[in-house]
Design an enzyme around this catalytic site. Structure first.
Site, PDB file in Angstrom:
ATOM      1  N   LYS A  91       0.851  -1.193   0.100  1.00  0.00           N
ATOM      2  CA  LYS A  91      -0.111  -0.064   0.128  1.00  0.00           C
ATOM      3  C   LYS A  91       0.829   1.176   0.028  1.00  0.00           C
ATOM      4  CE  LYS A  91      -4.043  -2.076   2.613  1.00  0.00           C
ATOM      5  NZ  LYS A  91      -4.622  -2.049   3.595  1.00  0.00           N
ATOM      6  N   GLY A 131       0.294  -4.400  10.498  1.00  0.00           N
ATOM      7  CA  GLY A 131       1.381  -4.129   9.780  1.00  0.00           C
ATOM      8  C   GLY A 131       1.506  -2.803   9.598  1.00  0.00           C
ATOM      9  N   SER A 136      -0.573   0.786   6.100  1.00  0.00           N
ATOM     10  CA  SER A 136      -1.121  -0.128   7.057  1.00  0.00           C
ATOM     11  C   SER A 136      -1.976  -1.215   6.638  1.00  0.00           C
ATOM     12  CB  SER A 136      -1.646   0.683   8.383  1.00  0.00           C
ATOM     13  OG  SER A 136      -1.830  -0.009   9.457  1.00  0.00           O
ATOM     14  N   ASP A 137      -2.155  -2.410   7.529  1.00  0.00           N
ATOM     15  CA  ASP A 137      -3.029  -3.506   7.233  1.00  0.00           C
ATOM     16  C   ASP A 137      -3.018  -4.160   8.302  1.00  0.00           C
ATOM     17  OD1 ASP A 137      -4.603  -4.577   4.660  1.00  0.00           O
ATOM     18  OD2 ASP A 137      -3.871  -6.301   5.985  1.00  0.00           O
ATOM     19  N   THR A 138      -4.495  -4.662   8.657  1.00  0.00           N
ATOM     20  CA  THR A 138      -4.889  -5.352   9.741  1.00  0.00           C
ATOM     21  C   THR A 138      -5.450  -6.775   9.338  1.00  0.00           C
ATOM     22  OG1 THR A 138      -5.156  -3.381  10.852  1.00  0.00           O
ATOM     23  CG2 THR A 138      -6.225  -5.278  12.176  1.00  0.00           C
TER      24      THR A 138
END
Length: 190
Positions: free
Chosen positions: A53, A106, A69-71
């Site tokens: 991203k 992350g 960011s990623d969850t």
């Protein structure tokens, strides 16, 4: 203080959290098609997704610090994404009822050729939930765009018995750790 900062996310929750740093930033949502290796550990997977991203936005913003960011929500070794419909949301929440799951968030910061990434893992335990509680929660609409089918910062907070780790990582951006990482890469000094 370098204020050429970009959040590569359309998430209003991540935007609100980044505002806590009280420094100017722009929001440019990443439109990257997420590609992951399903064999990766969730910790590595969210870091890679966050980096993808950030890289997508950084390509056209060479002189900016870009945050991706990623969850991911993981229960019993299975990744639980966003519900596809109300029935799927109910199914997810029934699985999580009375149990503990992990939330991995992350984050990747890119500036020029520098990449600094990290992951936060938080354990979340739900109270045992009745079918009525689950249906009432799903009827709010809140679970529909959330990994794991709940938002801890909203009505979903009523489902949570305890957490072990960073609450803000569950919301979607571990802001205290991010502040320290931004200091390391030179966005601002302490």
């Amino acid at each position: 203080m370098n204020t050429n900062l970009i959040l590569a996310s359309a998430s209003p929750r991540r935007k609100e959290l980044l505002e806590l740093l009280q420094i100017p930033f722009k929001v440019i949502p990443s439109e990257v098609e997420e590609k992951v290796d399903e064999t990766l550990h969730p910790e590595e997977m969210v870091k890679l997704l966050a980096q993808q991203k950030a890289e997508y936005v950084a390509k056209s913003n060479q002189n900016a610090y870009v945050i991706g960011s990623d969850t991911l929500v993981v229960f019993d070794g299975q990744m639980l994404g966003k519900p596809v419909d109300k029935n799927h949301a109910i199914e997810i929440l029934q699985k999580l009822s009375g149990k503990t799951h992990e939330v991995y968030t992350g984050v990747s910061i890119i500036y020029g050729s520098q990449i600094r990434s990290f992951t936060e893992k938080t354990a979340v335990t739900f109270y045992p939930l009745s079918n009525k509680e689950i249906e009432d929660y799903v009827s709010t609409g809140e679970p529909m765009d959330k990994a794991g089918g709940y938002g801890i910062q909203g009505y979903g907070s009523l489902l949570v018995n305890k957490i072990s780790g960073d609450y803000y990582a569950v919301v979607g951006l571990p802001i205290a750790r991010l502040k320290r990482e931004l200091e390391i890469v030179g966005v601002f000094s302490n």
